[in-house]
Design a protein around this motif. Structure first.
Motif, short mmCIF file in Angstrom:
data_model
loop_
_atom_site.label_atom_id
_atom_site.label_comp_id
_atom_site.label_asym_id
_atom_site.label_seq_id
_atom_site.Cartn_x
_atom_site.Cartn_y
_atom_site.Cartn_z
N SER A 82 41.64 35.19 41.69
CA SER A 82 40.25 34.73 41.68
C SER A 82 39.40 35.95 41.96
O SER A 82 39.54 36.59 43.00
N PHE A 83 38.51 36.28 41.03
CA PHE A 83 37.90 37.60 41.01
C PHE A 83 36.43 37.49 40.65
O PHE A 83 36.06 36.73 39.74
N LEU A 84 35.60 38.25 41.36
CA LEU A 84 34.15 38.21 41.11
C LEU A 84 33.54 39.58 41.37
O LEU A 84 33.89 40.26 42.34
N LEU A 107 45.48 24.16 38.37
CA LEU A 107 45.05 25.53 38.12
C LEU A 107 44.01 25.99 39.13
O LEU A 107 43.25 25.19 39.67
N ASN A 108 43.97 27.30 39.35
CA ASN A 108 42.90 27.90 40.14
C ASN A 108 41.58 27.79 39.39
O ASN A 108 41.54 27.87 38.16
N SER A 109 40.50 27.62 40.14
CA SER A 109 39.17 27.58 39.55
C SER A 109 38.18 28.19 40.54
O SER A 109 38.55 28.60 41.63
N ALA A 110 36.92 28.23 40.15
CA ALA A 110 35.88 28.76 41.03
C ALA A 110 35.74 27.91 42.30
O ALA A 110 35.19 28.37 43.30
N SER A 288 38.65 30.49 51.48
CA SER A 288 37.31 30.59 50.88
C SER A 288 37.43 30.85 49.39
O SER A 288 38.54 30.91 48.84
N THR A 289 36.31 30.98 48.74
CA THR A 289 36.24 31.28 47.31
C THR A 289 35.40 32.54 47.11
O THR A 289 34.57 32.88 47.96
N PRO A 290 35.54 33.22 45.98
CA PRO A 290 34.68 34.38 45.72
C PRO A 290 33.19 34.03 45.75
O PRO A 290 32.38 34.82 46.25
N ARG A 291 32.82 32.86 45.24
CA ARG A 291 31.40 32.50 45.24
C ARG A 291 30.87 32.28 46.66
O ARG A 291 29.74 32.65 46.98
N ALA A 369 38.28 40.02 45.36
CA ALA A 369 39.51 39.65 44.65
C ALA A 369 40.42 38.90 45.61
O ALA A 369 40.71 39.38 46.71
N LEU A 370 40.87 37.72 45.22
CA LEU A 370 41.78 36.90 46.01
C LEU A 370 42.95 36.47 45.14
O LEU A 370 42.77 36.16 43.96
N SER A 371 44.14 36.44 45.72
CA SER A 371 45.31 35.95 44.97
C SER A 371 46.23 35.18 45.90
O SER A 371 46.43 35.58 47.06
N ASN A 372 46.80 34.08 45.40
CA ASN A 372 47.78 33.32 46.19
C ASN A 372 49.18 33.44 45.61
O ASN A 372 50.07 32.67 45.97
#
Length: 402
Positions: A82-84, A107-110, A288-291, A369-372
């Motif tokens: 997850s990238f912003l 799936l991963n999303s925002a 958390s999320t990138p946003r 940038a986040l990754s699981n």
């Protein structure tokens, strides 16, 4: 009839006064925006005045440059990234790949909150600094004044924040069966009890050198609880998540339903099991999320975040015993080059989760940038800072460096 009118007017007046006392009104042109006041006076506040608007040409150019970076450095898609990238609070590029839950084909999303690992430290430090700014605690306050029996007289809030406390790493200490072992879930309060009752010596004399250590942020989370009178999870909602409208962000602790946390995976999609360290927070355990983190970044860089003096304390290096460009401020990593340019960032790694928060303060830009699913690619994202300022990274160099 007159009595009824008077009573009705009184009721309306009372309701208006209640609304006035509990809300803050802002008028922008003809639009009236009502903002609810935060639950606590030391809460972070969102950036009110928008930053200059980016042109469509600028955004398309930067987007193309970011895509070229991916094409030049990675042979295939990120898988679970997850990238912003944003500048002036405006998203230039974002990408969401892979599985939030491989077993259930989600799936991963925002909207997917991922474990941000040690980027949690940036948020814990922000909450502590807001308490300092609000005169609830002081930066050089001894931790002995907060916890009875704390056996390290020279450890201060500052030396916890900048990793100069000299405390031992709790995961090594508590791995010992004679002290705790791997069979029981460990909590922050358990760690405090162990360090105050088990005669755990310091690794080195306090404030003599830097040693990155999760124990420091475990105690900072407990200090937040001590000062606010509520659990860390609630304090973070009051100080950061709610006032900044970070609706997808939360703290995972021993009271959280285990299914709430998005799972993480090894490189081969083997799921990481829950272990005895997974309820400890402050050093990690924010999802958390990138946003959401973009909202936090904007507030963290706003002029009203902290006093000017405290902001300077946060962004300066504290460990110059050894020569080199790497340093650490108050809850933020630094690279300080001889050219005078400084990069502020923080990486994270816990189980299969990796994370990177790059705060380009001078350029009003941020890379998240986040990754699981375990990857070191998240740590390469700092190279994209070269697209926004005079940072000595090459966009075609795939060498990984922390």
């Amino acid at each position: 009839m007159n009595s009824t009118r008077i009573n009705s007017s009184f009721i309306v007046f009372t309701l208006l006064m209640v609304l006035f006392c509990s809300c803050e009104k802002m008028i922008k042109g003809k639009e009236v925006i009502t903002k609810k006041k935060p639950a606590v006076p030391y809460a972070m506040l969102p950036l009110e005045d928008p930053l200059p608007k980016l042109t469509a040409k600028y955004k398309s150019t930067k987007k193309r440059e970011i895509e070229n970076f991916f094409a030049n450095n990675f042979s295939k898609d990120f898988e679970n990234m997850s990238f912003l990238v944003a500048k002036n609070g405006q998203i230039i590029y974002e990408k969401y790949d892979g599985y939030a839950d491989k077993e259930n084909n989600i799936l991963n999303s925002a909207e997917t909150p991922l474990h941000i690992a040690s980027v949690t430290k940036v948020l814990t430090a922000a909450a502590i600094l807001k308490l300092v700014d609000g005169k609830k605690i002081s930066l050089d306050q001894k931790v002995t004044t907060l916890f009875d029996g704390f056996p390290y007289p020279d450890v201060t809030i500052r030396t916890l924040l900048n990793h100069r406390s000299g405390l031992k790493k709790y995961n090594y200490v508590c791995d010992d069966k004679a002290i705790w072992g791997r069979e029981k879930t460990l909590t922050n309060n358990d760690i405090l009890t162990i360090f105050t009752t088990k005669n755990i010596p310091l690794d080195y004399k306090t404030d003599t050198h830097f040693s990155y250590n999760n124990t420091n942020y475990v105690f900072l989370a407990l200090i937040i609880e001590k000062v606010t009178g509520v659990r860390y999870s609630k304090a973070m909602k009051q100080i950061i998540f709610d006032p900044l409208d970070m609706k997808k962000s939360f703290v995972f602790d021993e009271t959280t339903d285990i299914d709430k946390g998005t799972p993480s995976y090894k490189w081969n999609y083997q799921k990481y099991p829950f272990d005895f360290l997974d309820a400890v927070y402050g050093d990690k355990n924010i999802y958390s999320t990138p946003r959401d983190l973009l909202k936090f970044d904007l507030a963290r860089n706003a002029p009203h975040f902290l006093s000017k003096k405290l902001m300077q304390e946060m962004y300066k290096g504290y460990s110059y015993e050894s020569r080199g460009i790497k340093n650490y401020g108050l809850g933020i990593r630094m690279r300080d080059w001889e050219t005078g340019q400084t990069l502020y960032y923080h990486n994270g790694w816990w189980h299969g989760n990796t994370s990177s928060y790059i705060n380009l303060k001078k350029e009003n830009a941020v890379i998240i940038a986040l990754s699981n699913k375990f990857t070191r690619k998240t740590f390469q994202m700092k190279r994209l800072s070269a697209l926004f300022g005079d940072y000595p990274f090459t966009l075609k160099d795939t060498a990984v460096s922390e």
